[in-house]
Design an enzyme around this catalytic site. Sequence first.
Site, short mmCIF file in Angstrom:
data_model
loop_
_atom_site.label_atom_id
_atom_site.label_comp_id
_atom_site.label_asym_id
_atom_site.label_seq_id
_atom_site.Cartn_x
_atom_site.Cartn_y
_atom_site.Cartn_z
CE LYS A 182 -4.25 1.27 -0.13
NZ LYS A 182 -5.16 0.77 -1.17
CB SER A 384 -8.12 1.06 -2.88
OG SER A 384 -7.18 0.92 -1.86
#
Length: 569
Positions: A182, A384
């Site tokens: 991430k 996401s």
Amino acid sequence: MRLLFVPVINLLLLIRTLLGLPLRLLGARHRPAYVRFRLSDDPAYRERPRARRLGLLGGQARPEPATVTSLESLREALALLAKDPAVKGILLEMEGLAVPPAKRDVLVKLLGDFRAAGKRVVAWAVSVDSAGYQVMCAADEVLLSPAGRLELVGYAAEALALGEGLERLGIQAHFFRRGEYKTMPELFTHPQASDIQRRTLESFLDERYGELVDNVARGRRRPPEQVKAWIDAGPYSAKRAAAEGLVDGLCDEVDLPARLGMKGAGDEDDGEGVESMAMYRARLPWPPVRWRSLRPKPRLAVVPLTGMIVPGKGGAGVGPEVAGSDSVVKALRAAGRERRAKAVVLYVASSGGSSVASEIILEAVQRVAKKKPVIAFVDRVAASGGYMAALGAREIWATPHAIVGSIGVFAGKFDTSGLLEKLGVHRTLITRGETAGIFSSSRGFTERERALMEAEVEETYQSFLEQVAKARGRTKEEIHALAEGRVYSGQRAHAVGLVDRTEGGFEEACARAMSLAQVQGPFDLQMFGGEDRRFSLLRLVLGGAWTGTYAFCPTAWRLEGFGSGERFE
């Protein structure tokens, strides 16, 4: 009322057709051997009334007559031309085509089917990039203007890092993330791109580059090694491209009719040039008529989720499009209530955003899915928070080169006290409550606040894993092994079980949704939502309410414009 008005409308259509018959019979002798089509910008999948420029169903208000405004209209036109023995082929003019790989593949297939019917396709452009050139390679003959260019240079993606620059300005970035893949916080904290981000971008570049080589090699009938050498030697002037065999010839636009063996100078109004489809239809003795049916067609609802996901209705600004959770939920509810809409396609083109807003949209999708079938379709990006929203659908369809995944979260804020001090601006933070200043940009996090933020990020990540595991029929441990922010192409996401299908495009996904609703035959699309709002990323990241938990994919964002014209909207 429909029983009364439909016969009247059909009668008027018949009268109009009969009144125009004498003129069409006179013009039928001058039907062109070639019909001109202009491919530019991002044609819609299907037409819709009052179309706005949108990745899924957009268009231009008053396009030039030969402009292809939708893939559906092009498909219908080519099918009609393929049946006409007087038509030899089409002239395809390329001008600033900016479509995702999924639409490019549809165009290539349509041209291939048209050629298989015994017709000829000639493609011409003044200037064309790698994406447009792949479409041109599906033609029988590829032509460039003598003054034109071929920007065949492969693909590039830039990884931005602002950490050192922000530090020089006196801005400290304080972020927490769950998942080493991430990499969004690295944009603000690192002086340069990390190895993980580099490898992620390279994986997408490798796939796109390999596809470019294969498409050009197949279209130009050359070995892959030759195509790679061509790419390495680009870009090309028109003369160089012709000399290298990348195009079949050079021709000015006014000389195209002569090149095709036709009379005239190519003016649409003289009746002898390469005419548009509208002029061709006007010269058919019996053109196709869209008769109105007594029984209305069933509808398929389409709800777009495009851009950065934010709470509320979104807002105006300068930057990428946004999807306000309130607006998307309202559109989903309307689609669920519409009786004629038998199924729903959720068109996802989002890199994510606010985790709270994404979860709100997910819950709305799940509620609609209890009433009628919902298919999530991705031809650009569902990452996401965008992927989280898609989990509510019965099936997730992604095209092979879409961006999918990035299951992970992050949170943080900016401490601008150093910048303010340099500017001579002094702020005094006065609080009541140990964590009352957690959202302030006047300072960083205290140890207590840091612990709370880390716990919130972990809690949100675990919730994300649970949602994916439940939707995909897997365990949390299995999803965790695929998560931590990892980003996949559509074909890789399918291989690991994050999407259900990659074979088929938008039309196939729509047909699947209607078949799940046990509806057969033709259907109309009805759009819900899709407001054209814009948002400022800079205002988001520097805003006072930045502290929060986010599910956003930096890889998809940084790949915007990937491939000279492709846009992940």
